[in-house]
Scaffold this active site. Structure first.
Site, mmCIF file in Angstrom:
data_model
loop_
_atom_site.group_PDB
_atom_site.id
_atom_site.type_symbol
_atom_site.label_atom_id
_atom_site.label_comp_id
_atom_site.label_asym_id
_atom_site.label_seq_id
_atom_site.Cartn_x
_atom_site.Cartn_y
_atom_site.Cartn_z
ATOM 1 N N CYS A 79 26.592 38.080 -34.643
ATOM 2 C CA CYS A 79 27.852 37.510 -35.124
ATOM 3 C C CYS A 79 28.156 37.966 -36.557
ATOM 4 O O CYS A 79 28.455 39.124 -36.773
ATOM 5 C CB CYS A 79 27.811 35.986 -34.977
ATOM 6 S SG CYS A 79 29.435 35.240 -35.148
ATOM 7 N N HIS A 166 26.425 34.937 -29.238
ATOM 8 C CA HIS A 166 25.187 34.258 -29.670
ATOM 9 C C HIS A 166 24.175 34.203 -28.528
ATOM 10 O O HIS A 166 24.289 33.343 -27.656
ATOM 11 C CB HIS A 166 25.510 32.844 -30.145
ATOM 12 C CG HIS A 166 26.244 32.828 -31.450
ATOM 13 N ND1 HIS A 166 25.602 32.755 -32.661
ATOM 14 C CD2 HIS A 166 27.562 32.928 -31.721
ATOM 15 C CE1 HIS A 166 26.491 32.790 -33.637
ATOM 16 N NE2 HIS A 166 27.700 32.903 -33.092
ATOM 17 N N GLU A 168 21.269 33.122 -28.622
ATOM 18 C CA GLU A 168 20.345 31.991 -28.782
ATOM 19 C C GLU A 168 20.851 30.715 -28.141
ATOM 20 O O GLU A 168 20.074 29.795 -27.916
ATOM 21 C CB GLU A 168 20.049 31.764 -30.278
ATOM 22 C CG GLU A 168 21.207 31.254 -31.136
ATOM 23 C CD GLU A 168 22.163 32.356 -31.622
ATOM 24 O OE1 GLU A 168 22.137 33.452 -31.046
ATOM 25 O OE2 GLU A 168 22.938 32.099 -32.560
#
Ligand code: XMP
Length: 509
Positions: A79, A166, A168
């Site tokens: 990002c 993202h 994660e």
């Protein structure tokens, strides 16, 4: 620590999540603020740049010098990280004119080890307001989404991968595959960070560090101090002296039960019943922070007295875990306001001159539990709900007295035992009862009563920072309320707390 990943934090709300995902792959990693590159940089085999609340275009945005990393180590830029690499690498970043927040689907995925095993159309999670309009020099496009052309790129000559989404977060369906591809296949890291390996290396390090010295450690009954104690005990045996203080504010029978369990675990533990000292210190104190301070002060006095009885103690063992130590990058730059002074047991007086040993200082909470399981600690202890240091002292609103503690212990016992019996305990992150400083009118038989009201609270959470109330079954609430009112003299009303955090907090004080 070899075989290590460095996560440079630019202040993203997800940075700790990146670290947890990496650790779930059995790969060790550490988080450092973007402006404090570690001195042992050469020991890190790969680097991940986090997202950020800043725009890379803004003057205040983090603009660290990454020349010691770029091109020297495999890098995954997420990002803001990807935008940062683009912005300073000959590309172009601009505010985006379409909304790019939430679910998106990858498209046009190029054949590359980075996306090995990732399905075409795979769902990813976006959360950004700028967009990469032009890739940095030497970059090739690896994937797009419907709204974002440059969703993933690679600079092969520098072994850099940039992604706008993202990996994660849970909603990026194949995030773990992508992280694994980068860390294992591209950066060549081994997946050898397991609880057993952690126990083995930590015990060896503790033996080396402590030698024949004695260590004292305060047990609280909670997961962290218990796991820390068992690890230390494995390393130095009875040179570890544990102290378990009854502050008179524990749950019903907790002091005896937990002490018994510790003894069964083979720990060298001394139980100290200091209830009277704590309750005397609380007489007349109504303010929540004053209560916390009084409890903290007496704890240190009691612990200090006991610690002095252990001759030649050189070390203080503590159950500090990683999230307590991560230096956070503040998006606002300012210190945050103290809502509650949680860490009431802030350490010992300086004159004790003890060295501090913190065997869990690199672990997240879920890793502490896994290490505890690998050490053979009973599930009951590892799955225990969090319980605040000041105990029932901050669940009795206003002044704490022995009578009020006795009432609340009974109420709490009925509630918690009920949750266990109904199979609800493990579905709840934390639960407890509050004794309110109000009496209300009731009727029992033909008699008017004017008695206490208690509030029950059960919340779901992951770390206590945010929480929501749990939708407990009405049948359960009905039975619990009946039991409490019938069995606990002095209580004639039970209410259930349906506030989330924020704006409420978990404890009432
Ligand atoms: P709050 O009430 O701030 O609680 O939403 C978040 C978590 O912290 C615990 N808590 C404390 N723990 N000393 C502690 O050791 C304290 O003074 C304290 N106050 C709150 C609370 O139980 C919850 O898990």
């Amino acid at each position: 620590m070899q075989n290590n990943v460095l996560i440079l934090d630019f202040g993203s709300q997800y940075t700790q999540l990146i670290a947890r995902r990496v650790r779930e792959l059995n790969i060790f990693c550490e988080i450092k603020p973007y402006n404090k590159l570690p001195e042992n940089l050469e020991e890190f085999k790969a680097v991940i740049l986090s997202g950020s609340p800043f725009s890379t275009l803004s003057e205040e945005a983090p603009h660290p010098d990454l020349s010691r990393i770029k091109g020297h180590k495999p890098m995954l830029a997420i990002c803001y990280g990807a935008q940062y690499i683009a912005h300073f690498g000959g590309g172009n970043v601009a505010p985006s004119n379409t909304r790019e927040y939430g679910r998106a689907k990858l498209a046009h995925i190029q054949a590359d080890p980075f996306f090995k095993g990732v399905q075409p159309d795979s769902q990813v999670w976006m959360s950004h307001s700028d967009t990469i309009q032009q890739l940095p020099e030497g970059a090739e496009l690896l994937a797009s989404t419907h709204d974002v052309t440059n969703a993933a790129y690679k600079i092969a000559s520098q072994n850099i991968y940039g992604i706008q989404f993202h990996p994660e977060v849970y909603h990026t369906k194949e995030g773990t595959t992508i992280l694994r591809n980068f860390l294992v296949d591209i950066a060549g890291l081994e997946q050898n960070w397991t609880p057993d390996a952690f126990v083995e290396t930590t015990v060896a390090e503790l033996k080396e560090e402590i030698g024949n010295d004695k260590v004292i450690l305060g047990l609280s009954g909670g997961v962290d101090s218990t796991v820390a104690a068992v690890l230390l005990h494995k390393a130095i045996g009875n040179h570890l002296h544990c102290i378990f203080v009854n502050n008179g504010l524990l749950r019903k029978n907790e002091f005896e039960d937990v002490l018994d369990q510790y003894e069964h675990m083979g720990l060298n533990v001394k139980g100290v019943d200091a209830s009277a000292r704590f309750l005397d210190a609380l007489a007349g104190v109504e303010d929540p922070e004053a209560k916390r301070k009084a409890i903290g002060r007496v704890f240190i006095e009691v612990f200090d007295d006991e610690a002095h009885k252990v001759e030649d103690a050189r070390w203080l063992g503590q159950g500090t875990i990683y999230p307590d130590r991560i230096e956070s990058v503040s998006a606002t730059g300012g210190p945050s306001a103290t809502i509650k002074s949680h860490h009431n047991v802030g350490g010992l007086p300086d004159y004790m001159k003890l060295k501090v040993v913190e065997p869990l200082k690199m672990l997240f909470k879920d890793e502490v539990r896994r290490v505890g399981a690998s050490l053979g600690i009973p599930d009951e202890r590892l799955g225990r709900h969090p319980f605040p240091g000041p105990g029932l002292g901050i669940r009795i609103l206003g002044e704490v007295t022995r009578e009020k503690v006795a009432i609340l212990q009974e109420v709490d016992h009925i509630f918690i035992r009920g949750l266990q019996e109904w199979g609800l305990y493990d579905k709840v992150w934390q639960a407890g009862a509050m004794l309110l400083p109000v009496n209300s009118v009731g009727v029992m038989g033909d008699e008017r009563t004017y008695e206490k009201c208690v509030a029950l609270r059960a919340v779901e959470s992951t770390d206590g920072m945010t929480a929501d109330w749990v939708n407990l079954p009405y049948d359960f609430l009905q039975k619990t309320s009946n039991d409490i009112i019938n069995k606990v003299p002095g209580v004639n009303r039970v209410v259930y707390d349906i506030s989330s955090k924020p704006p409420a907090t978990i404890e009432w004080e």
